[in-house]
Design a protein around this motif. Structure first.
Motif, PDB file in Angstrom:
ATOM      1  N   LEU A   1      48.190  43.475  48.846  1.00 32.23           N
ATOM      2  CA  LEU A   1      47.035  43.333  47.970  1.00 32.23           C
ATOM      3  C   LEU A   1      47.376  42.439  46.778  1.00 32.23           C
ATOM      4  CD1 LEU A   1      45.882  47.041  47.910  1.00 32.23           C
ATOM      5  CD2 LEU A   1      44.526  45.149  48.788  1.00 32.23           C
ATOM      6  N   GLU A   2      46.444  41.609  46.372  1.00 34.55           N
ATOM      7  CA  GLU A   2      46.624  40.753  45.200  1.00 34.55           C
ATOM      8  C   GLU A   2      45.738  41.260  44.076  1.00 34.55           C
ATOM      9  OE1 GLU A   2      47.401  36.255  45.710  1.00 34.55           O
ATOM     10  OE2 GLU A   2      46.037  36.792  47.339  1.00 34.55           O
ATOM     11  N   ALA A   3      46.348  41.824  43.051  1.00 27.48           N
ATOM     12  CA  ALA A   3      45.584  42.289  41.896  1.00 27.48           C
ATOM     13  C   ALA A   3      45.281  41.147  40.935  1.00 27.48           C
ATOM     14  CB  ALA A   3      46.349  43.390  41.173  1.00 27.48           C
ATOM     15  N   ILE A   4      46.104  40.097  40.995  1.00 27.82           N
ATOM     16  CA  ILE A   4      45.992  38.978  40.056  1.00 27.82           C
ATOM     17  C   ILE A   4      46.081  37.669  40.841  1.00 27.82           C
ATOM     18  CG2 ILE A   4      46.992  37.880  38.011  1.00 27.82           C
ATOM     19  CD1 ILE A   4      48.454  40.655  37.562  1.00 27.82           C
ATOM     20  N   LYS A   5      45.120  36.784  40.612  1.00 31.09           N
ATOM     21  CA  LYS A   5      45.141  35.462  41.222  1.00 31.09           C
ATOM     22  C   LYS A   5      45.103  34.404  40.123  1.00 31.09           C
ATOM     23  CE  LYS A   5      42.838  36.639  45.606  1.00 31.09           C
ATOM     24  NZ  LYS A   5      41.723  36.303  46.521  1.00 31.09           N
TER      25      LYS A   5
ATOM     26  N   THR B   1      46.111  54.345  44.561  1.00 32.53           N
ATOM     27  CA  THR B   1      47.342  54.590  45.319  1.00 32.53           C
ATOM     28  C   THR B   1      47.029  54.954  46.765  1.00 32.53           C
ATOM     29  OG1 THR B   1      48.538  55.267  43.342  1.00 32.53           O
ATOM     30  CG2 THR B   1      49.444  55.985  45.447  1.00 32.53           C
ATOM     31  N   ALA B   2      46.055  55.829  46.975  1.00 31.68           N
ATOM     32  CA  ALA B   2      45.664  56.181  48.342  1.00 31.68           C
ATOM     33  C   ALA B   2      45.219  54.923  49.101  1.00 31.68           C
ATOM     34  CB  ALA B   2      44.549  57.225  48.312  1.00 31.68           C
ATOM     35  N   TYR B   3      44.496  54.057  48.412  1.00 36.13           N
ATOM     36  CA  TYR B   3      44.027  52.801  49.008  1.00 36.13           C
ATOM     37  C   TYR B   3      45.209  51.935  49.434  1.00 36.13           C
ATOM     38  CZ  TYR B   3      41.310  48.424  49.300  1.00 36.13           C
ATOM     39  OH  TYR B   3      40.719  47.257  49.722  1.00 36.13           O
ATOM     40  N   GLU B   4      46.196  51.805  48.550  1.00 32.91           N
ATOM     41  CA  GLU B   4      47.376  51.003  48.876  1.00 32.91           C
ATOM     42  C   GLU B   4      48.171  51.600  50.026  1.00 32.91           C
ATOM     43  OE1 GLU B   4      49.833  48.827  46.198  1.00 32.91           O
ATOM     44  OE2 GLU B   4      48.742  49.542  44.451  1.00 32.91           O
ATOM     45  N   LEU B   5      48.344  52.915  50.017  1.00 28.81           N
ATOM     46  CA  LEU B   5      49.139  53.570  51.061  1.00 28.81           C
ATOM     47  C   LEU B   5      48.483  53.414  52.437  1.00 28.81           C
ATOM     48  CD1 LEU B   5      50.099  56.775  49.060  1.00 28.81           C
ATOM     49  CD2 LEU B   5      51.691  55.002  49.825  1.00 28.81           C
ATOM     50  N   VAL B   6      47.168  53.548  52.484  1.00 29.65           N
ATOM     51  CA  VAL B   6      46.442  53.337  53.740  1.00 29.65           C
ATOM     52  C   VAL B   6      46.551  51.869  54.162  1.00 29.65           C
ATOM     53  CG1 VAL B   6      44.152  53.326  54.809  1.00 29.65           C
ATOM     54  CG2 VAL B   6      44.865  55.281  53.419  1.00 29.65           C
TER      55      VAL B   6
END
Length: 342
Positions: free
Chosen positions: A3-7, A201-206
């Motif tokens: 995932l990219e939080a910053i572009k 966090t749940a989103y990232e783990l999935v």
């Protein structure tokens, strides 16, 4: 794919709007210092490393929109811009550290030019990813040395790619354990009142296909007992010289519970999170946030009208409850931190 939080590219900055996750994947354009301030204050972006990076890149965007007659004028603009951005969320120390380094560079390097400033500001993203991977690997090695294989770990709040430029701090440790096939399972807390654990966090783990279970904050003791959790790892927004560590509210009680059950409690954070001017946790300024974060969900009130609210964003885990502080330079006992000042 992470995932990219910053572009950031060609002087243009966009951040993933974390208030919309996990339902919507939307980016916000940052065109000015005030845009950056609002995004940090309102928690469209959060996590101490990510806040520092967005702060630096916001300044990079802003300086490219102005013309400066001399270095003094540039330095003053950068200084006041960082002061404004730091004020958005004062507990996290990382952006303060970055701003000091950059301001000193402008003032004291005789050969300092505008392009040097941009290069320094823009380098923060790549540097953060490298730092996080080192944190992850050092932490995983330490935990395996202590516990062996099949680690069942609990984490709090969000410390992954969404809180950094990539890979993560505490979640970076979990990623490294997973990569080495040493991870059995992850438990993540919902992290009230802002639900960073449930939403992010749940989103990232999935997303990363890491075996994980979401629990309510109030379930931690029962989960450690019933699910055989044998380690806790969290991030930090500021670490005092004595090892006291400020992190998302609820961290202190996790450290206490870990001590009761005799399982190691680790803090994972970049070295810039250590504030050597702060003697202990009592000196850390704790941000207090809007009462609506507790009394409302999705704009709908869930608490009785007239009830008073106390809503600190952070608390401090005392050094004597911390097994080790995981940094890119290695893992230190809390009482070893003060010796790392140089």
């Amino acid at each position: 794919m992470t995932l990219e939080a910053i572009k950031y590219e060609n002087g243009k900055l966009m951040i993933l709007d974390q208030l919309k996750l996990p339902l919507f994947l939307e980016y916000i354009k940052i065109n000015s210092v005030e845009d950056g301030f609002r995004a940090i204050k309102e928690m469209n972006v959060r996590g101490a490393p990510a806040i520092a990076i967005v702060g630096c890149l916001t300044v990079a965007v802003a300086v490219q929109k102005k013309e400066f007659e001399n270095t003094k004028e540039l330095a003053e603009f950068v200084k006041t811009s960082f002061e404004r951005l730091v004020a958005a969320r004062p507990t996290a120390v990382n952006m303060t550290f970055a701003s000091k380094i950059i301001n000193l560079s402008i003032l004291f390097l005789n050969n300092f030019h505008f392009l040097n400033l941009l290069s320094k500001l823009e380098s923060e993203m790549a540097s953060d990813v490298k730092t996080n991977k080192l944190i992850g690997d050092h932490g995983a090695a330490e935990i395996v040395k202590l516990l062996g294989d099949n680690v069942t770990i609990l984490t709090h709040c969000n410390t992954g790619s969404l809180a950094t430029a990539g890979y993560g701090t505490a979640l970076g440790v979990i990623r490294s354990l997973q990569r080495e096939n040493k991870l059995k399972h992850v438990f993540c807390t919902e992290t009230r009142p802002y639900n960073q654990g449930a939403r992010l966090t749940a989103y990232e783990l999935v997303y990363e296909k890491i075996p994980a279970t979401l629990i309510a904050d109030s379930m931690v003791s029962a989960a450690i007992k019933e699910k055989r959790i044998n380690c806790i790892v969290v991030g930090a927004d500021r670490v005092a010289k004595n090892g006291d560590s400020a992190n998302k509210i609820g961290t202190f009680q996790l450290a206490v519970v870990a001590k009761y059950f005799g399982i190691p409690f680790f803090v994972a954070a970049p070295f810039t999170t250590i504030d050597f001017n702060c003697e202990n946790g009592d000196e850390i300024v704790i941000e207090e946030r809007d009462s609506k974060e507790l009394t409302e969900i999705g704009g709908k009130r869930i608490a009785a009208e007239g009830i008073q609210v106390w809503n600190p964003a952070f608390d401090v885990a005392p050094a004597n409850l911390i097994e080790g502080i995981i940094t890119e330079r290695g893992v230190f006992k809390p009482n070893e931190i003060k010796n790392q000042i140089n």
